[in-house]
Motif scaffolding. Structure first.
Motif, short mmCIF file in Angstrom:
data_model
loop_
_atom_site.label_atom_id
_atom_site.label_comp_id
_atom_site.label_asym_id
_atom_site.label_seq_id
_atom_site.Cartn_x
_atom_site.Cartn_y
_atom_site.Cartn_z
N THR A 1 5.10 -3.91 11.65
CA THR A 1 4.18 -4.89 11.79
C THR A 1 2.85 -4.75 11.83
O THR A 1 2.66 -5.61 11.95
CB THR A 1 4.57 -4.65 14.14
OG1 THR A 1 3.89 -3.58 14.35
CG2 THR A 1 5.20 -4.68 14.02
N THR B 1 -1.58 -7.13 8.21
CA THR B 1 -1.51 -8.13 8.90
C THR B 1 -2.65 -9.58 8.71
O THR B 1 -2.02 -10.49 9.30
CB THR B 1 -0.23 -8.98 9.95
OG1 THR B 1 -0.82 -7.36 10.92
CG2 THR B 1 1.65 -7.27 9.50
N ARG C 1 -3.11 -10.94 5.54
CA ARG C 1 -1.66 -11.90 4.56
C ARG C 1 -2.60 -13.09 4.65
O ARG C 1 -1.67 -14.40 3.64
CB ARG C 1 -1.24 -11.88 5.36
CG ARG C 1 -0.55 -12.11 6.89
CD ARG C 1 0.73 -12.14 7.99
NE ARG C 1 1.03 -12.83 9.04
CZ ARG C 1 1.75 -12.48 9.60
NH1 ARG C 1 2.93 -11.92 9.40
NH2 ARG C 1 2.42 -12.87 11.24
N MET D 1 -0.03 -4.12 -0.27
CA MET D 1 0.10 -4.07 0.48
C MET D 1 -1.93 -4.73 1.58
O MET D 1 -2.32 -3.94 1.55
CB MET D 1 0.51 -2.75 1.07
CG MET D 1 1.02 -3.34 2.52
SD MET D 1 1.90 -1.76 2.44
CE MET D 1 1.05 -0.35 2.80
N LEU E 1 5.64 0.64 4.69
CA LEU E 1 5.67 -0.57 5.24
C LEU E 1 6.73 -0.34 6.26
O LEU E 1 6.54 -0.66 7.25
CB LEU E 1 6.40 -1.62 4.25
CG LEU E 1 7.28 -2.60 4.84
CD1 LEU E 1 5.07 -3.64 5.60
CD2 LEU E 1 7.12 -4.27 3.63
N LYS F 1 13.13 -5.64 -1.67
CA LYS F 1 12.97 -7.06 -1.11
C LYS F 1 14.36 -7.74 -2.26
O LYS F 1 15.39 -8.30 -1.69
CB LYS F 1 12.24 -8.31 -1.86
CG LYS F 1 10.92 -7.99 -1.11
CD LYS F 1 9.74 -8.91 -1.58
CE LYS F 1 8.32 -8.69 -0.91
NZ LYS F 1 7.29 -9.37 -1.31
N GLU G 1 1.91 -6.00 5.52
CA GLU G 1 3.01 -7.53 4.58
C GLU G 1 2.67 -6.99 3.10
O GLU G 1 1.40 -6.44 2.89
CB GLU G 1 2.53 -8.07 5.08
CG GLU G 1 3.28 -9.16 4.57
CD GLU G 1 3.17 -11.00 4.55
OE1 GLU G 1 2.07 -11.26 3.40
OE2 GLU G 1 3.17 -11.39 6.14
#
Length: 313
Positions: free
Chosen positions: A227, A152, A155, A149, A222, A289, A230
């Motif tokens: 926000t 952002t 990323r 992880m 997460l 996911k 990721e």
């Protein structure tokens, strides 16, 4: 002459009947000896286990892992906690008043089992050959993968294992975890802390650039900071099989936990809403996911359940 012949015939018939009866009894005895012994029951196993007679069962769980094991406002919650509650209830410890929750970190899990601090550990505990030399496992009850992880802001820069090897990036993980060993195997230098939450806090404060752990654990953080982070899918290798840790000297308790997990697994296979499905839906399902299903536990014994009248063969 006729009397003598008659007596001989009577004696012969009597002897034949006696021999036949003896052979019949011997055959019956042979069948009896060849018959398989009756199966042990769940109650038998409970009496063999070290928890027999305990007023409470002591279960080691994480308290700082959202979605998996968290303590908030005095209440334990998360997928692992729900699985622990189900197993405890099956063993006769219904409700939190019959459970002594013990907070354990990644590094604490094995010592807590070895030292008798806990009876079980349900805390993202991956089953490995090395660990099986020190503790026993029932399961698996979940299959996950190792992921990374990143914030952002990075990323687009940290996408591969090769990126993690860059000395400019500080990668963090928890000590005593399978992730620590996997990173080392891929020549990724990691800064080791006590808990994954420390890594997440460090990233938010600018001290680290990435954290690696099980997907389930990362999904929890997460969910707190959707926000800010990721999850990056990286090919680290084999899947992680999560199991319930049991003291190595109590095979009866291991068998009972495995049997309880198998019962939930069979309920799910039969289309019934199982304890596993309920726990997963309440916690992890919205944040992973891919859809997950309960894996079949390994090395499950044949036992007569509480509500079984006789073993079926």
């Amino acid at each position: 002459m006729n009397h003598i012949s008659a007596r001989h015939r009577v004696r012969s018939v009597t002897t034949t009947l006696a021999v036949a009866l003896t052979l019949t009894l011997a055959a019956a005895a042979g069948c009896e000896n060849r018959r398989e012994p009756s199966l042990p029951s769940v109650r038998d196993k409970l009496r063999e286990s070290h928890i027999d007679g305990q007023p409470k069962i002591k279960i080691g769980v994480a308290t700082t892992e959202p979605l998996m094991g968290e303590l908030r406002n005095g209440v334990h919650s998360g997928f692992d906690v729900e699985i622990a509650r189900y197993v405890a209830s099956y063993l006769g410890y219904e409700g939190d008043q019959r459970i002594e929750w013990v907070s354990v970190t990644t590094e604490d899990r094995i010592p807590a089992l070895q030292g008798g601090v806990v009876d079980l550990v349900v805390s993202s505990f991956s089953i490995t050959e090395e660990r099986e030399k020190l503790v026993s496992f029932a399961g698996p009850y979940f299959v996950t993968t190792q992921e990374v992880m990143v914030p952002t802001r990075l990323r687009d820069k940290i996408r591969t294992i090769e990126d993690l090897r860059e000395p400019t990036y500080k990668v963090c993980t928890s000590g005593g975890s399978t992730t620590e060993a996997e990173l080392a195997k891929h020549d990724v230098k990691a800064l080791v802390v006590k808990e994954v939450g420390d890594c997440v806090k460090g990233i938010r404060e600018g001290r680290y650039d990435a954290v690696s752990s099980d997907e389930t654990i990362l999904a929890g953080f997460l969910s707190l900071y959707p926000t800010e982070f990721e999850i990056v899918d990286m090919p680290f290798g084999t899947s992680e099989l999560l199991g319930i840790g049991v003291p190595i000297g109590d095979p009866a308790l291991r068998d009972l936990v495995a049997f309880a997990l198998q019962k939930s697994y069979l309920q799910g296979r039969n289309g019934i809403s199982s304890p596993w499905i309920t726990a997963y839906t309440r916690s992890l399902a919205p944040y992973l996911k891919a859809e997950k299903a309960q894996p079949q536990p390994l090395n499950v014994p044949e036992l007569v359940d509480f509500d079984d009248k006789a073993p079926t063969r």
